[in-house]
Design a protein around this motif. Sequence first.
Motif, mmCIF file in Angstrom:
data_model
loop_
_atom_site.group_PDB
_atom_site.id
_atom_site.type_symbol
_atom_site.label_atom_id
_atom_site.label_comp_id
_atom_site.label_asym_id
_atom_site.label_seq_id
_atom_site.Cartn_x
_atom_site.Cartn_y
_atom_site.Cartn_z
ATOM 1 N N PHE A 71 0.952 -1.199 0.013
ATOM 2 C CA PHE A 71 -0.050 0.083 0.044
ATOM 3 C C PHE A 71 0.856 1.266 -0.052
ATOM 4 O O PHE A 71 0.778 2.181 -0.872
ATOM 5 N N LEU A 97 1.247 3.577 -3.339
ATOM 6 C CA LEU A 97 0.467 4.668 -3.566
ATOM 7 C C LEU A 97 1.701 5.895 -3.749
ATOM 8 O O LEU A 97 1.364 6.869 -4.558
ATOM 9 N N ARG A 98 2.890 5.627 -3.145
ATOM 10 C CA ARG A 98 3.860 6.765 -3.439
ATOM 11 C C ARG A 98 4.258 6.569 -5.205
ATOM 12 O O ARG A 98 4.283 7.683 -5.816
ATOM 13 N N GLN A 135 1.501 8.473 -6.990
ATOM 14 C CA GLN A 135 1.431 9.947 -6.679
ATOM 15 C C GLN A 135 2.559 10.538 -7.424
ATOM 16 O O GLN A 135 2.747 11.840 -7.665
ATOM 17 N N GLN A 164 -7.249 -0.396 2.476
ATOM 18 C CA GLN A 164 -6.010 0.151 1.893
ATOM 19 C C GLN A 164 -6.120 0.016 0.292
ATOM 20 O O GLN A 164 -5.850 0.946 -0.529
ATOM 21 N N ALA A 173 -8.219 2.877 -1.376
ATOM 22 C CA ALA A 173 -7.534 4.054 -1.135
ATOM 23 C C ALA A 173 -6.335 4.131 -2.601
ATOM 24 O O ALA A 173 -6.377 5.247 -3.218
ATOM 25 N N LEU A 174 -6.031 3.030 -2.643
ATOM 26 C CA LEU A 174 -5.130 2.695 -4.062
ATOM 27 C C LEU A 174 -6.087 2.923 -5.204
ATOM 28 O O LEU A 174 -5.586 3.549 -6.251
ATOM 29 N N ALA A 194 -6.622 6.395 -5.705
ATOM 30 C CA ALA A 194 -5.508 7.141 -6.142
ATOM 31 C C ALA A 194 -4.988 6.950 -7.553
ATOM 32 O O ALA A 194 -4.690 7.778 -8.261
ATOM 33 N N CYS A 198 -3.131 1.161 -12.301
ATOM 34 C CA CYS A 198 -2.761 0.074 -10.962
ATOM 35 C C CYS A 198 -3.351 -1.164 -11.049
ATOM 36 O O CYS A 198 -4.630 -1.291 -11.260
#
Length: 343
Positions: free
Chosen positions: A95, A99-100, A103, A120, A123-124, A127, A135
Amino acid sequence: MFPSSLPVPRLPDANTLPTLRWGIVGPGWIADRFASALCGHTGQQLVAVSSRSVDKAQAFADKWSVPHACGGIDALLARDDVDAVYIATPHNHHFPDGLRALQAGKHVLIEKPLALNAQQGAALQQAAQQARRLCMEAMWCDYAPKYDVIRQLLADGALGEVHSLIADHGEFFTPDHRIFNADLAGGPMLDLGSYLISFSILVGGAPERIMAQGEPAPGGVNGQTAMLFTHKGGMQSVLHTTLFSNTPGTAVIAGRDATLYLDGQFYAPGNFRLVSSDRRQTLHWEEPASRYQQLCHEINHFAWCVGQSLTDSPLRSLATSLLTLRAMDEVRRQIGVVFNEER
Ligand SMILES: NC(=O)c1ccc[n+]([C@@H]2O[C@H](COP(=O)([O-])OP(=O)(O)OC[C@H]3O[C@@H](n4cnc5c(N)ncnc54)[C@H](OP(=O)(O)O)[C@@H]3O)[C@@H](O)[C@H]2O)c1
């Protein structure tokens, strides 16, 4: 109606795929096999690798002729010559690392499981939509030819109404393996169990009822779990996973008209047979157990999605990954497993 032959697997034409420049985060066991598949069996480029130890990254780079060895994920994500990032770190890093990467504007292929839990994972998903980047969960079997043939058999109704799935996945691990480490979200569920639960959802859809019982292992992690899922229409999945021993790893999908028997390990390249219920007709799927060479299919499918400007895979959507995570969340709730990050 029993088919006269097996469907042909639908794979992207490798000649039409964009050549992505890949970076690998976490040069461990699976990353080595991924690099081998990418370098040997796709037209993709491996341009960077990152490790917490720059020496380790350099050793991996030397082995696979990767031009750039980076000390840490941030150095890799800062590179403009990286289009796509493969996250091969332990479960509880998927996660934050994924995420990084999103971003930072990278497309990201995340080893299974997508994340520790459904929260989690969602949230991905958000994002990826915000970043407009792909993703995808590296549930490698979902992109392999064998699973595509099975998907088509199920969609065509070749088995008739499906009543039962019976599958297991047990593997023996030495006590020093990360699977016994509670600080790395150990236990069989996220490693071995995710194949079982994912396959059960592929066959029967999201479970409507779940019953699970677990037994602990040394190190404070779950050691083995037996699960019973009931799906829409009453189909049942009987699933078992253990980290104490090797088990057959076979799977059986039983329908009214035919039964599909998958050799172990059911999710890996290998054989299956479809047998009519009157046992008069049989069709065989045979392929070499080439195993990790078939990671090339997830890599090619990922490149195809990027070429189509997709942020979600039509073969394994993030919504499907979330169904798996939700089911695992419920199993863990019943057997009393809480990861450090959830406390
Ligand atoms: N698709 C498959 O068939 C398959 C098979 C096995 C595993 N997997 C998945 O791949 C992931 C990695 O598994 P693996 O067996 O390859 O693990 P591994 O050999 O232990 O490698 C994990 C890598 O992650 C990095 N890492 C970053 N933070 C870490 C931390 N706090 N502790 C330990 N390592 C850390 C390490 O690289 P540095 O030390 O260099 O930073 C290490 O090399 C797991 O989530 C697993 O589910 C998939």
